[in-house]
Design a protein around this motif. Structure first.
Motif, mmCIF file in Angstrom:
data_model
loop_
_atom_site.group_PDB
_atom_site.id
_atom_site.type_symbol
_atom_site.label_atom_id
_atom_site.label_comp_id
_atom_site.label_asym_id
_atom_site.label_seq_id
_atom_site.Cartn_x
_atom_site.Cartn_y
_atom_site.Cartn_z
ATOM 1 N N ASN A 172 45.324 54.188 17.559
ATOM 2 C CA ASN A 172 46.581 53.548 17.958
ATOM 3 C C ASN A 172 47.092 54.220 19.227
ATOM 4 O OD1 ASN A 172 48.940 55.510 17.313
ATOM 5 N ND2 ASN A 172 47.637 55.607 15.492
ATOM 6 N N SER A 173 47.916 53.511 19.936
ATOM 7 C CA SER A 173 48.339 53.969 21.265
ATOM 8 C C SER A 173 49.163 55.251 21.216
ATOM 9 C CB SER A 173 49.126 52.858 21.962
ATOM 10 O OG SER A 173 50.203 52.416 21.150
ATOM 11 N N GLU A 328 56.371 46.539 12.456
ATOM 12 C CA GLU A 328 55.584 47.721 12.796
ATOM 13 C C GLU A 328 55.465 48.675 11.608
ATOM 14 O OE1 GLU A 328 53.666 48.958 15.237
ATOM 15 O OE2 GLU A 328 53.521 50.693 13.904
ATOM 16 N N ILE A 451 53.547 49.688 19.176
ATOM 17 C CA ILE A 451 52.438 50.630 18.981
ATOM 18 C C ILE A 451 51.192 49.794 18.778
ATOM 19 C CG2 ILE A 451 51.512 52.492 17.566
ATOM 20 C CD1 ILE A 451 54.379 53.188 16.759
ATOM 21 N N LYS A 452 50.292 49.842 19.725
ATOM 22 C CA LYS A 452 49.090 49.013 19.638
ATOM 23 C C LYS A 452 48.004 49.758 18.875
ATOM 24 C CE LYS A 452 50.003 46.517 23.911
ATOM 25 N NZ LYS A 452 49.548 46.199 25.290
ATOM 26 N N GLY A 453 47.221 48.987 18.125
ATOM 27 C CA GLY A 453 46.106 49.596 17.403
ATOM 28 C C GLY A 453 46.098 49.189 15.953
#
Length: 454
Positions: A172-173, A328, A451-453
């Protein structure tokens, strides 16, 4: 395919790896119980608090006052019996039930490590871990030098799932590109000799640790499975877990994993370890007992295998349940627990509860320290299910004092992984009108970042 599976489940293997694993597990668990008791944590975590946070569906499980000590004694004794291989089946079932009861008494103490022990001990209830090198074998005058190969592979599979899922969770980012939360935690270790005031303060090191941690988790089970890389992988296991033990207060878990990964080694290695045990206890001058040697077979394997199939299906699917929730994961924590997400977040929170008399239009604020320990308040202030359960508890408390027409609101703020503090719960929502369930909690305010991933 069915014939290959049939052949696999009929395959036999040396029982020594499972015997060594049983001894290591029992010793580690006994040491953990003694350590927990010696630090006064039974009193601090389970006796002193006025209120305990429950897991949804397990609200009936509570600390049992001073009898909680008895529960720990039972858990510790069963761990000792497991190590000795004495009345193993009863011992491992007793350990699983007592340890899991302890963990369910208050979710404030939740750790992935404790969940791992419960899951592993449940799996061990189905394995013939006292077939070889055990007091059970001496008592029955019969040992089983060969056991079904899948019984050893089942433990390897569980360890592999834990590592790989922990690695996937790190993709994750925040973890990989912002080095969060290591960027917060590592500089605080400035007093560590040699590296504390220099290397741990460097951002490049935080990023390197984040990436290496992810790569380690994703690759280590496969490196342990492959014979040519096994010794190298074990050296990595020892270094990684000792290093993380130095950096973070994670108790006995590093040693449990180091001992656990020994099961990937060949039977010859375990036979040598058992020989060491024989020499260590030679001073006892135990009377030599000649044991009949046989091959272990399950009389009910057709029942056990589907059960374990379901067990592993749950282990594989449960961590992904967060995908059923719209918001999220790190913010709402809906589906966060029981998913091998280890040390991925640093959350700081504040929650002030307001008790409102709806008819009289009067209100007052709650002093959380009147009801919660500092540790409970810290956990409560950043986790929505804790906030809701605490509100319900406050309702009962103040109703018992004669207050009527109660509504409860919370003014809460949370900072996640170094971001600025944001309002967390909708302050206009009366928490008493909300109920705990597996449904998304729409009273949690949206996360204002991404939050990417995975």
């Amino acid at each position: 395919m069915p014939s290959k599976l049939n052949t696999y489940f009929k395959a036999r293997s040396n029982a020594a790896p499972l015997a060594v694993f049983r001894i290591g597990f029992g010793v580690m668990m006994l040491a953990s119980i003694i350590r927990f008791w010696s630090y006064g944590w039974i009193e601090k975590l389970y006796i002193e608090p006025k209120f305990h946070f429950s897991y949804y569906g397990f609200e009936f499980i509570k600390p049992i006052g001073n009898y909680t000590y008895l529960l720990f004694i039972i858990c510790g004794l069963s761990a000792a019996f497991i190590a000795l291989g004495l009345k193993y089946r009863i011992a491992i079932i007793t350990f699983f039930l007592s340890f899991t009861y302890i963990e369910l008494m208050d979710k404030t103490t939740y750790l992935n490590h404790y969940y791992f022990i419960s899951v592993l001990s449940l799996l061990m209830c189905f394995l013939p871990a006292s077939a070889y090198f055990s007091l059970d074998a001496i008592i029955r005058k019969k040992q089983y030098h060969q056991i079904p190969k899948w019984t050893i592979d089942a433990i390897k599979l569980l360890l592999g799932i834990v590592y790989v899922y922990a690695g996937l969770a790190k993709i994750n980012s925040d973890w990989l590109f912002k080095a969060m939360p290591l960027k917060i935690w590592l500089p605080s270790k400035y007093d560590l000799p040699f590296i504390g005031d220099n290397i741990l303060q460097q951002e490049w090191f935080h990023i390197a640790m984040s990436w290496s941690g992810m790569l380690y988790d994703l690759s280590i089970p496969f490196l342990l499975l492959y014979k040519r890389t096994r010794v190298f992988a074990f050296v990595l296991v020892v270094f990684f877990h000792i290093f993380t033990r130095v950096l973070f207060p994670i108790g006995m878990f590093p040693y449990v994993m180091i001992v656990g990964t020994l099961i990937f080694f060949d039977a010859k290695v375990h036979e040598r370890l058992l020989e060491v045990f024989r020499k260590l206890f030679k001073f006892l001058k135990l009377k030599y007992v000649k044991l009949e040697t046989s091959t272990y077979s399950f009389s009910n394997q057709n029942i056990i295998l589907p059960i374990l199939g379901l067990f592993f299906a749950i282990q594989l699917l449960l961590p992904f349940r967060y995908m059923l929730y719209p918001n999220e994961l790190f913010w709402t924590e809906e589906g966060y627990r029981f998913s091998w997400r280890v040390m991925l977040m640093e959350k700081a929170g504040y929650a002030e509860f307001k008790i409102v008399d709806a008819k009289k239009a009067q209100s007052f604020s709650v002093n959380n320290s009147d009801f919660l320990t500092p540790f409970q308040e810290k956990q409560m202030s950043t986790q929505p299910d804790f906030i809701l359960e605490y509100a319900k508890y406050l309702e009962q408390h103040f109703k018992a004092q004669g207050h009527e027409n109660i509504e409860i609101y919370v003014d809460s703020y949370v900072a996640l992984n170094g971001r600025s503090s944001e309002r967390y719960i909708d302050p206009k929502v009366d928490l008493l009108k909300q109920t705990e369930s597996f449904k998304p909690k729409n009273w949690i305010l949206p996360f204002k970042d991404e939050i990417k991933g995975l």
